[in-house]
Design a protein around this motif. Sequence first.
Motif, PDB file in Angstrom:
ATOM      1  N   PRO A 193      74.461  37.536  42.373  1.00 48.95           N
ATOM      2  CA  PRO A 193      73.969  38.926  42.376  1.00 48.95           C
ATOM      3  C   PRO A 193      72.912  39.195  41.307  1.00 48.95           C
ATOM      4  CG  PRO A 193      76.205  38.828  41.506  1.00 48.95           C
ATOM      5  CD  PRO A 193      75.912  37.490  42.077  1.00 48.95           C
ATOM      6  N   ILE A 194      72.970  38.457  40.186  1.00 43.70           N
ATOM      7  CA  ILE A 194      71.974  38.693  39.140  1.00 43.70           C
ATOM      8  C   ILE A 194      70.633  38.077  39.532  1.00 43.70           C
ATOM      9  CG2 ILE A 194      71.391  38.282  36.723  1.00 43.70           C
ATOM     10  CD1 ILE A 194      74.350  38.242  36.112  1.00 43.70           C
ATOM     11  N   ARG A 195      70.664  36.866  40.074  1.00 42.68           N
ATOM     12  CA  ARG A 195      69.418  36.215  40.495  1.00 42.68           C
ATOM     13  C   ARG A 195      68.697  37.027  41.571  1.00 42.68           C
ATOM     14  NH1 ARG A 195      67.227  33.148  36.816  1.00 42.68           N
ATOM     15  NH2 ARG A 195      68.531  31.414  36.129  1.00 42.68           N
ATOM     16  N   GLN A 196      69.466  37.746  42.385  1.00 42.03           N
ATOM     17  CA  GLN A 196      68.844  38.601  43.395  1.00 42.03           C
ATOM     18  C   GLN A 196      67.994  39.679  42.745  1.00 42.03           C
ATOM     19  OE1 GLN A 196      72.196  39.997  45.639  1.00 42.03           O
ATOM     20  NE2 GLN A 196      72.389  38.125  46.840  1.00 42.03           N
ATOM     21  N   GLN A 197      68.315  40.019  41.498  1.00 39.31           N
ATOM     22  CA  GLN A 197      67.591  41.068  40.789  1.00 39.31           C
ATOM     23  C   GLN A 197      66.496  40.503  39.881  1.00 39.31           C
ATOM     24  OE1 GLN A 197      68.321  44.399  41.184  1.00 39.31           O
ATOM     25  NE2 GLN A 197      69.886  43.902  42.690  1.00 39.31           N
TER      26      GLN A 197
END
Length: 320
Positions: A193-197
């Motif tokens: 979820p962080i890499r998506q951001q």
Amino acid sequence: MKTVLTLGPATETKPLITHLSQTADRFRLNVAHLTAEGLKTWLERLAEIFTEQGKALPLVLDLQGAKMRIGNYPSCDDLPSEIRLVFGHSSNHITQVPIPHQTFFQELKIGDKLSLNDARIQLEVIEIQDKSATANVITNGELSSYKGINRVDHPVPFTQLSQHDQRAVELGLRYPFVQFACSFVLDGKEVTPIRQQIGDRYLIAKIERPEAMSYLSQLDQGFDELWFCRGDLGAQVGCKALGQLQAAFIAQFPQLSRPKFLAGQVLEYMTHFPQPTRTEVVHLYDIQQAGFDGIVLSDETAIGRYPAKVADFLAHFYDQ
């Protein structure tokens, strides 16, 4: 040894930041303590300084990640014996503690033990309603805005960045010198979820819960760097077990490929005094000999009385 110096109220002026930049390899900002406007001011200030210097230092934006914090709350020295935990961002009465995390209430169960303000306060949940709960205060203490809260035995799982973190990411991505750190990681699944951001920006895992020690290999594969953070970790396991966990972490160094940093009261004495203790000096030597790649200072430079002297000491110590 590399040094990460945290910026804060004690280090807001341009001359002081410039002085610290002669020693620091990176700066850090704790996003949890900043409004969006406050973070924007910091980013603009640093961009201006870096342009004048002709050199930009990486800046780590420390995201809340899986660490949950209460909202805006009126400071008090002691809580009443029974309090209400309510979904929201703000409260104007000490009997109601605002928690801006829906997941917290979805996961909560009667009988859960809660740790608040780095375990200074212990609660037990006795009643649950829709987006609210009642808890008995088992261990009392002082409380103010934005302190951490979570279950003691089974911390609430992380599934997505909070709105506060998302806003910080949006601002940070405007500046090429910004990196990110994720608090309270568990098993490396937080990366998705962080890499998506943040895309391919440098991403640091903050090890602050004992369960993460079982997933060091996964964290090493998913993140770009590992920080062993003794503040929240010590609150989770107690001071007696903290040394054992640090030794266990060091024992895994041969199997870990990412840089390893130590955070948490490394030079705590210098928060209040212009020189370290002899114990802290020896500790710095031991940290280096153990194989850590660097240290992270927090209160020492963010709110301490002598941030310039901290930087000067480190420059002298590592020059030897």
